[in-house]
Motif scaffolding. Structure first.
Motif, PDB file in Angstrom:
ATOM      1  N   ASP A 127      41.590  37.967  32.803  1.00 46.38           N
ATOM      2  CA  ASP A 127      41.120  37.998  34.175  1.00 46.38           C
ATOM      3  C   ASP A 127      42.550  37.678  34.947  1.00 46.38           C
ATOM      4  O   ASP A 127      42.552  36.495  35.703  1.00 46.38           O
ATOM      5  N   HIS A 169      43.857  39.312  37.602  1.00 47.87           N
ATOM      6  CA  HIS A 169      43.636  39.745  38.897  1.00 47.87           C
ATOM      7  C   HIS A 169      44.829  39.477  39.958  1.00 47.87           C
ATOM      8  O   HIS A 169      44.654  39.020  40.780  1.00 47.87           O
ATOM      9  N   ASP A 203      40.641  43.294  33.324  1.00 45.72           N
ATOM     10  CA  ASP A 203      40.740  42.447  34.853  1.00 45.72           C
ATOM     11  C   ASP A 203      42.279  41.986  35.036  1.00 45.72           C
ATOM     12  O   ASP A 203      42.463  41.068  35.495  1.00 45.72           O
ATOM     13  N   HIS A 255      35.860  42.990  27.262  1.00 45.13           N
ATOM     14  CA  HIS A 255      35.908  42.012  28.674  1.00 45.13           C
ATOM     15  C   HIS A 255      34.532  41.305  29.050  1.00 45.13           C
ATOM     16  O   HIS A 255      34.520  39.977  29.086  1.00 45.13           O
ATOM     17  N   HIS A 259      35.772  37.855  31.679  1.00 46.20           N
ATOM     18  CA  HIS A 259      34.679  38.062  32.737  1.00 46.20           C
ATOM     19  C   HIS A 259      34.086  36.828  33.675  1.00 46.20           C
ATOM     20  O   HIS A 259      33.918  36.988  34.540  1.00 46.20           O
ATOM     21  N   HIS A 304      35.278  33.946  33.608  1.00 43.68           N
ATOM     22  CA  HIS A 304      36.490  33.022  34.329  1.00 43.68           C
ATOM     23  C   HIS A 304      36.354  31.547  34.015  1.00 43.68           C
ATOM     24  O   HIS A 304      36.906  30.568  34.486  1.00 43.68           O
TER      25      HIS A 304
HETATM   26 ZN    ZN Z   1      37.466  38.925  36.412  1.00 43.39          ZN
END
Ligand code: ZN
Length: 243
Positions: free
Chosen positions: A8, A10, A35, A114, A147, A149
């Motif tokens: 993640d 991002h 992600d 994920h 996923h 976090h």
């Molecule tokens: Zn995420």
């Protein structure tokens, strides 16, 4: 073997660079749980780093959304606006790279996905009840997920009981106590456990230990770029709180 586990990201280049320079001299291989994109200001740079460093990665829901592989109406308005912005920014070669990512990857000691093994892209493993759907599909003893976090371990102990807990900075989890374990190493670029620092994990296969590390990075620099890109205000603010 020592693995660095990241998830993640991002679009958060500052957090990614901080985590990678921390892991660089400590591990043999770095692995990513998806992600890479969404939310932040640097989608192309984050994709290019993962590609250039040859970091094996699975796809996440933000990759699938940007690639048109899922309906973006599943996302809330801020996430959706960031996905549409990311999609517009991404260079063709990076879209192509993201499209090449699979949903589940197996390594000799563990599996990565994920969301979950029941629903690799979308399921949030946020309770033991949900985790059971992954436990029953695990062929390896360890499964790393992203996923949510939030860094957590949910384990099936040697005595047949399950337990689970949030993992804090510098915690060391001994996996020898478990028949099977699902581990979330938290988020590099958008933590949601109330700790705003970037999160990553190290898995030491010979000691059977997973450690979580939280690292300060230049949050203000990311927020400034997000403002310049006109990304949604709540996404900018939440980085200050880790929520
Ligand atoms: Zn995420």
């Amino acid at each position: 073997m020592l693995y660095g586990i990241i998830s993640d990201i991002h679009n958060n280049l500052e957090a990614l660079n901080t985590v990678l320079s921390f892991l660089k001299d400590k591990v043999d291989q770095i692995i990513c749980l998806g992600d890479i994109i969404g939310y932040g200001p640097n989608p192309n740079e984050c994709c290019e780093i993962i590609k250039q460093l040859d970091i094996p990665s699975v796809a996440g829901n933000h990759e699938y959304a940007a690639l048109g592989k899922m309906d973006i109406n599943w996302f809330n308005k801020n996430a959706r606006d960031a996905i549409l912005w990311t999609k517009k920014e991404l260079k063709e070669k990076n879209l192509h790279f993201l499209n090449s990512l699979g949903e589940i990857l197996n390594f000799s000691d563990f599996t990565i996905v994920h969301g979950s093994l029941r629903d690799p892209i979308n399921e949030y493993v946020d309770s033991l009840r949900v985790a059971l759907g992954t436990f029953e599909r695990m062929k390896k003893k360890i499964c790393f997920i992203g996923h949510t976090h939030v860094p957590v371990i949910i384990g099936l102990r040697e005595d047949g009981n399950y337990d689970g807990r949030v993992i804090k900075d510098n915690d060391i989890i001994y996996l020898g106590d478990y028949q099977k374990a699902i581990i979330n190493v938290g988020s590099v670029g958008q933590p949601r456990d109330g700790d705003k620092r970037a999160s990553c994990g190290i898995f030491d296969t010979s000691r059977k230990e997973v450690s979580i590390f939280r690292l300060e990075y230049d949050i203000e620099a990311v927020q400034k770029k997000m403002e310049e890109c006109n990304l949604p205000r709540p996404l900018i603010d939440r980085l200050s709180y880790g929520t």
